[in-house]
Design a protein around this motif. Structure first.
Motif, PDB file in Angstrom:
ATOM      1  N   UNK A 239       0.813  -1.223   0.000  1.00 15.44           N
ATOM      2  CA  UNK A 239       0.000   0.000   0.000  1.00 15.44           C
ATOM      3  C   UNK A 239       0.846   1.274   0.000  1.00 15.44           C
ATOM      4  N   UNK A 240       2.162   1.131   0.230  1.00  8.15           N
ATOM      5  CA  UNK A 240       3.003   2.314   0.415  1.00  8.15           C
ATOM      6  C   UNK A 240       3.535   2.850  -0.912  1.00  8.15           C
ATOM      7  N   UNK A 241       3.561   4.158  -1.023  1.00  7.35           N
ATOM      8  CA  UNK A 241       4.201   4.806  -2.164  1.00  7.35           C
ATOM      9  C   UNK A 241       5.696   4.906  -1.892  1.00  7.35           C
ATOM     10  N   UNK A 242       6.489   4.453  -2.837  1.00  6.35           N
ATOM     11  CA  UNK A 242       7.932   4.454  -2.628  1.00  6.35           C
ATOM     12  C   UNK A 242       8.627   5.599  -3.342  1.00  6.35           C
ATOM     13  N   UNK A 243       7.832   6.547  -3.862  1.00  6.00           N
ATOM     14  CA  UNK A 243       8.422   7.695  -4.557  1.00  6.00           C
ATOM     15  C   UNK A 243       8.516   8.926  -3.667  1.00  6.00           C
ATOM     16  N   UNK A 244       8.248   8.778  -2.359  1.00  7.36           N
ATOM     17  CA  UNK A 244       8.458   9.869  -1.411  1.00  7.36           C
ATOM     18  C   UNK A 244       9.084   9.285  -0.152  1.00  7.36           C
ATOM     19  N   UNK A 245       9.868  10.087   0.589  1.00  7.20           N
ATOM     20  CA  UNK A 245      10.614   9.548   1.732  1.00  7.20           C
ATOM     21  C   UNK A 245       9.735   8.867   2.773  1.00  7.20           C
TER      22      UNK A 245
END
Length: 407
Positions: A239-245
């Motif tokens: 579920x996590x976006x990996x394009x932001x810290x």
């Protein structure tokens, strides 16, 4: 020649007693391991002293399988009472009351806005990770935080309610951390379950990631639900976006959760595969990045390598990892002390009592309450004070008394 004291007798005694109990029960190591949910190699490591006394859930399981009392395994009623009847924090009744109080009416007070509640939660996290008696300081805030978050969730609507639900999940995380090593295991499970429910109701992938990390701790400590906890970590990570810290940090943390779970079940290849993923996420975030309350960063990933070696019953490699431990990049006194205790455990497995006591002393100076409520510290320090290496008996005695135990 005078008698030398290079080992910790308690570890050897537990191993011998465990083997005797297994022999009396007529079980092979393979059968005993299967019945307690471990491998034959784990049973051997217990019996030979390669690893020390397990935590209470596993002790109970062993006693049940071997058809004996826990005291038959420990061989020391004093250690049983001091260690497994866990130290009770003075604020436990108040926190328990707050967790088990249900506000069924709205009440006359205005609900707290999400922005105000967020500031209070941030302050609580700073206290938890800060110097001094972190547990006592957070305990002073928890009852009101729990009540006010519950009140706001009931009264608010829409996006504001979802923001408060995500914050409520964090409050339950804090409660779960406070309750760790307290004699109320059912409250720990309650706090973890409520945090996940609040995170799901908030429809917040970030909140779900934090809840999944902490629920994994509950499962691992109880030695249960191995497959379920890995599946939970993977689902939350997806579920996590990996394009932001922020998203990458939470994704990396969940890789650590899976790595620790695989280590706990002896699956080394998978454990290190997931640890490598966490390490790669930390590299992408850069050496200066640390999540403000989950404390994910390259320093914490390195520290958990020690936990993986311990979970895989690799005491020699655990000592190597402990010797290389650099906690300077971990901006949490609580976490630093926790990993120092684990390093002490590694040295204790290798019968290196001088290093073990020195590390426990450093952990106590770093975060006194982390050590005061550590099951491992409460178990081994009285024995080091009584029969450890002569050079550290006095240090061990002073630490034992500081923990409120009899030296």
């Amino acid at each position: 020649m005078p008698e030398q004291h290079d080992t910790v007798p308690e570890i050897q005694t537990f191993g011998r007693r465990a083997r005797a109990a297994r022999d009396r029960a007529g079980l092979t190591r393979a059968v005993a391991g299967g019945l307690v949910g471990r491998s034959a190699e784990w049973v051997k490591a217990i019996e030979t002293g390669a690893i020390g006394m397990p935590r209470l859930p596993m002790l109970i399981r062993m006693a049940t399988v071997y058809e004996c009392d826990i005291a038959d395994l420990t061989g020391d009623e004093r250690i049983t009472a001091a260690t497994y009847t866990k130290a009770v924090h003075a604020s436990l009744p108040a926190v328990k009351r707050a967790l088990t109080t249900y506000q069924l009416t709205a009440g006359e007070d205005e609900p707290e806005a999400a922005e105000v509640l967020a500031a209070r939660v941030r302050r609580a996290w700073k206290l938890w990770h800060g110097d001094g008696d972190h547990r006592s300081r957070v305990a002073a805030l928890l009852p009101d935080l729990l009540a006010d978050a519950q009140r706001s969730v009931r009264a608010l609507e829409g996006a504001e309610r979802r923001r408060v639900l995500a914050l409520q999940a964090q409050v339950y995380h804090l409660a779960q951390l406070y309750l760790a090593f307290q004699p109320e295991p059912e409250l720990i499970t309650m706090a973890g379950d409520r945090s996940m429910s609040a995170a799901q109701d908030a429809d917040s992938p970030r909140a779900i990631a934090g809840a999944a990390w902490y629920v994994n701790h509950i499962y691992r400590d109880a030695d249960t639900a191995a497959e379920a906890r890995v599946e939970l970590a993977e689902q939350a990570a997806a579920l996590q976006r990996r394009d932001d810290p922020e998203g990458l940090a939470r994704w990396g943390l969940l890789q650590l959760a899976a790595a620790l779970s695989y280590a706990k079940t002896g699956r080394a290849e998978l454990a290190w595969r997931y640890w490598d993923r966490a390490k790669d996420a930390a590299r992408q975030l850069g050496e200066a990045y640390v999540h403000p309350w989950l404390i994910f960063g390259h320093g914490i990933v390195d520290a958990y390598a020690l936990d993986i070696h311990l979970g895989l019953v690799q005491p020699g490699k655990a000592v190597e990892a402990a010797a290389a431990l650099d906690l300077g990049a971990v901006p949490s006194a609580t976490r630093r002390a926790r990993h120092l205790v684990e390093a002490a455990r590694a040295y204790g497995m290798q019968q290196e009592g001088v290093a073990a006591v020195a590390l426990l002393g450093k952990a106590y100076r770093t975060s006194p309450e982390t050590v005061r409520f550590s099951t491992h510290a409460r178990m081994v320090l009285p024995e080091f004070a009584k029969a450890g290496p002569p050079t550290v008996r006095e240090d061990a005695r002073e630490l034992t008394l500081a923990l409120g135990l009899t030296a």
